[in-house]
Design an enzyme around this catalytic site. Structure first.
Site, PDB file in Angstrom:
ATOM      1  CG  ASP A   1      -1.690   1.185   1.472  1.00 30.89           C
ATOM      2  OD1 ASP A   1      -2.340   1.623   0.506  1.00 30.89           O
ATOM      3  OD2 ASP A   1      -1.680   1.724   2.596  1.00 30.89           O
TER       4      ASP A   1
ATOM      5  CG  ASP B   1      -1.316   7.786   0.368  1.00 33.55           C
ATOM      6  OD1 ASP B   1      -0.211   8.280   0.100  1.00 33.55           O
ATOM      7  OD2 ASP B   1      -2.312   7.910  -0.370  1.00 33.55           O
TER       8      ASP B   1
END
EC number: 3.1.3.82
Length: 188
Positions: free
Chosen positions: A11, A13
Site C-alpha cells: 500500500d 499512503d
C-alpha cells in the site's frame, strides 16, 4: 511459461509514506523512516516490489490523474536513486461516490477488491502463496485474502489500527521497516 516470483505488495499512503490525507504533491510526500532501506533489503532477498494503492482523491476531484502520475514518477525515481527498483505500480482512481463522473464507479480494482493484485500477478507471474501484502487498513488485508496472498501484514504507520484489521492480518508490525527481519526470522 515464465518462472513465478514472490512479491511484496505495498500500500502507499500510511505504508511507504506518511498519510497526510490525499497526498498528491511532491512537497507533501514524506517517506516513512526506514522504509527505503527495507525495500532495498526485500529486493536483495528476491522479492518483486509492487505498489497497489487506492487513489480515490482522483474520483473525488481532490487532484487530477496527471498530478498523481507526476508524483508517482517522482516517487519511482526517488526510490531508484536509492537502489530500489519497483516492479510495478498499480492504482485505482475510482470511487462509487466520486464527484468526477469519469471515475465514479464500482470497480474490481479498489481495495478491498483484489483487482490490482490479480493484474500484477498475471503480468509479473507472481507466486501469490509466497507473497506478502503490507498495508495499514482492513481493506488491504481483505484484498490480500481475496487474491490468495500468502501473508497479510498490517503496519501501524498509517491510520489507527482497528481490531478488525488486526484480526484479518497474519502479522502486525510497527512499520514496513520491520518486515525484512520478520521474514528472515520466519524462514529460519
Amino acid at each position: 511459461m515464465a518462472k513465478s516470483v514472490p512479491a511484496i505488495f505495498l500500500d502507499r499512503d500510511g505504508t511507504i509514506n506518511v498519510d497526510h490525507g490525499y497526498v498528491h504533491e511532491i512537497d507533501a510526500f514524506e517517506f516513512i523512516d526506514g522504509v527505503i532501506d527495507a525495500m532495498r533489503e526485500l529486493k536483495k532477498m528476491g522479492y518483486a516490489l509492487v505498489v497497489v494503492t487506492n487513489q480515490s482523491g482522483i474520483a473525488r476531484g481532490k487532484f487530477t490523474e496527471a498530478q498523481f502520475e507526476t508524483l508517482t514518477e517522482w516517487m519511482d525515481w526517488s526510490l531508484a536513486d536509492r537502489d530500489v527498483d519497483l516492479d510495478g505500480i498499480y492504482y485505482c482512481p475510482h470511487h462509487p461516490q466520486g464527484s468526477i463522473e469519469e471515475f465514479r464507479q464500482v470497480c474490481d480494482c479498489r481495495k478491498p477488491h483484489p483487482g490490482m493484485l490479480i493484474s500484477a500477478r498475471d503480468f509479473l507471474h507472481i507466486d501469490m502463496a509466497a507473497s506478502y501484502m503490507v498495508g495499514d487498513k482492513l481493506e488491504d488485508m481483505q484484498a490480500a485474502a481475496a487474491a490468495n496472498v500468502g501473508t497479510k501484514v498490517l503496519v501501524r504507520t498509517g491510520k489507527p489500527v482497528t481490531a478488525e484489521a488486526e484480526n484479518a492480518a497474519d502479522w502486525v508490525l510497527n512499520s514496513l521497516a520491520d518486515l525484512p527481519s520478520a521474514i528472515k526470522k520466519q524462514q529460519k
